[in-house]
Write an enzyme that holds these catalytic residues in place. Structure first.
Site, PDB file in Angstrom:
ATOM      1  N   HIS A 128     -70.731  19.662 -20.297  1.00  0.00           N
ATOM      2  CA  HIS A 128     -71.427  18.596 -19.572  1.00  0.00           C
ATOM      3  C   HIS A 128     -71.605  18.900 -18.087  1.00  0.00           C
ATOM      4  O   HIS A 128     -71.420  18.041 -17.222  1.00  0.00           O
ATOM      5  CB  HIS A 128     -70.703  17.271 -19.750  1.00  0.00           C
ATOM      6  N   HIS A 135     -74.502   9.418 -22.227  1.00  0.00           N
ATOM      7  CA  HIS A 135     -73.273   9.584 -23.000  1.00  0.00           C
ATOM      8  C   HIS A 135     -72.604   8.226 -23.251  1.00  0.00           C
ATOM      9  O   HIS A 135     -71.387   8.074 -23.060  1.00  0.00           O
ATOM     10  CB  HIS A 135     -72.322  10.522 -22.254  1.00  0.00           C
ATOM     11  N   GLU A 188     -75.794  11.261 -28.953  1.00  0.00           N
ATOM     12  CA  GLU A 188     -76.315  11.897 -27.746  1.00  0.00           C
ATOM     13  C   GLU A 188     -77.540  12.755 -28.084  1.00  0.00           C
ATOM     14  O   GLU A 188     -77.403  13.900 -28.513  1.00  0.00           O
ATOM     15  CB  GLU A 188     -75.236  12.765 -27.114  1.00  0.00           C
TER      16      GLU A 188
END
Length: 359
Positions: free
Chosen positions: A112, A183, A323
């Site tokens: 991420h 997210h 996601e």
């Protein structure tokens, strides 16, 4: 002070970063009483109130009550993540025969966006109205090792049909890779009620998924879901097969934490990707997206000591994530859809979260 209930649209101060930068909150509402609260840190969805079959509103996403808790506990709750959402093997990738190294913050891999991804930076609340909020952020060249100065816009829109649309766009001044997503952690029964998501029924419009290795990096295989616990083409309880010890992929990820190859993904307009039904509250979520992949995560790594809203502690399987994104590790997997962005191009990701009540 941030109001506790979603009665009115508004804007205020959520907190102040250690360097003195203010972080704002903004609440969107519609005439049916649904509401979404967003904060500037990570352009995050901090709360989302939707009605159940009796018309009772409840907050259905995980989050924190104050800025300090977000900064002390990095679990990406509701944030826009990137510059590269999901994992990059070894934190490395190459563009035009030049290698780039990003921080390895997830064992041997980059997750991420690295140590300080987009979830930890203050976004600017560029504009807002009762139904709409636009956040912007400029990621400088070299931030977390990624090339190019990238200008990013995230727009949240809550309409009168209880549809929350997230549109993310980005441009760059140099070739780069980019993969952005929201997210949010959903529990349709209510994020504060104390139940988990194992009885939620899930449908995924995906006949294939990408298996992972021991560090959760895709192996490169695109595997048929037929006959496996990954076949959600018809509705299944999330908990029905999650503890199948005969499935090595579930052992590796402690449950579901896998990219599904969407049957109709990658188009210009959002296509159906997933449906979630909570049989107890009656709430439903239908997800439509432009992205080619969907990471389904069953909250396997939520620690039991994570402080949530209203004094609740979040633990494993308290929520799920859907996601929409490019495939994990795409820059290192030539057979996967490209995540490359060139100057003059516009990265565009649209995901529509459509909430309703089961028949």
């Amino acid at each position: 002070m941030m109001p506790p209930a979603p009665a009115l649209a508004g804007r205020g101060l959520f907190g102040t970063l250690p360097d003195g930068t203010p972080v704002e909150w903004v609440t969107l509402v519609n005439r049916r009483g649904a509401a979404a609260r967003l904060i500037g840190l990570g352009a995050s969805l901090q709360a989302l109130w939707m009605p159940d079959r009796e018309g009772r509103l409840a907050d259905i996403v995980l989050g924190h009550d104050d800025l300090a808790t977000y900064l002390a506990n990095r679990t990406f709750l509701g944030a826009i993540v990137g510059r590269y959402a999901n994992r990059l093997a070894g934190g490395r990738f190459a563009l035009d025969e030049k290698s780039y190294q990003t921080p390895c913050n997830d064992g041997p891999n980059c997750l991420h966006g690295g140590v300080k991804g987009l979830d930890l930076v203050p976004w600017t609340l560029f504009s807002h109205s009762p139904n709409d909020a636009v956040f912007t952020y400029q990621s400088p060249d070299g931030e977390e090792g990624f090339p190019g100065t990238v200008d990013i816009t995230a727009r949240y829109h809550l309409d009168e049909d209880n549809i929350l649309t997230v549109e993310i766009t980005a441009t760059t001044d140099a070739p780069t890779v980019i993969n952005l997503t929201n997210h949010a952690y959903f529990n349709l029964g209510s994020a504060g009620a104390g139940g988990d998501i194992l009885d939620h029924e899930l449908t995924l419009a995906a006949a294939h998924y990408t298996p992972v290795d021991g560090t959760l990096i895709p192996t490169g295989e695109v595997r048929d879901v037929t006959g496996s616990p990954f076949d959600f083409r018809t509705p299944h309880r999330i908990g029905a097969r999650i503890r199948d010890a005969g499935e090595p992929q579930l052992l590796l990820a402690r449950g579901y934490d896998h990219n599904f190859v969407l049957d109709a993904g990658g188009g210009r307009e959002p296509a159906f990707a997933a449906r979630v039904v909570d049989p107890f509250s009656g709430r439903t979520l239908d997800l439509f997206t432009t992205e080619p992949g969907l990471q389904f995560y069953s909250g396997n790594f939520l620690p039991g000591n994570l402080p949530g809203k209203g004094g609740r502690l979040y633990r494993q399987s308290d929520a799920l994530c859907l996601e929409p994104q490019k495939f994990p590790d795409s820059p290192n997997q030539p057979s996967f859809p490209s995540a490359r962005l060139e100057p003059g191009q516009v990265y565009r990701h649209v995901s529509s979260y459509r909430f309703g009540i089961a028949d």
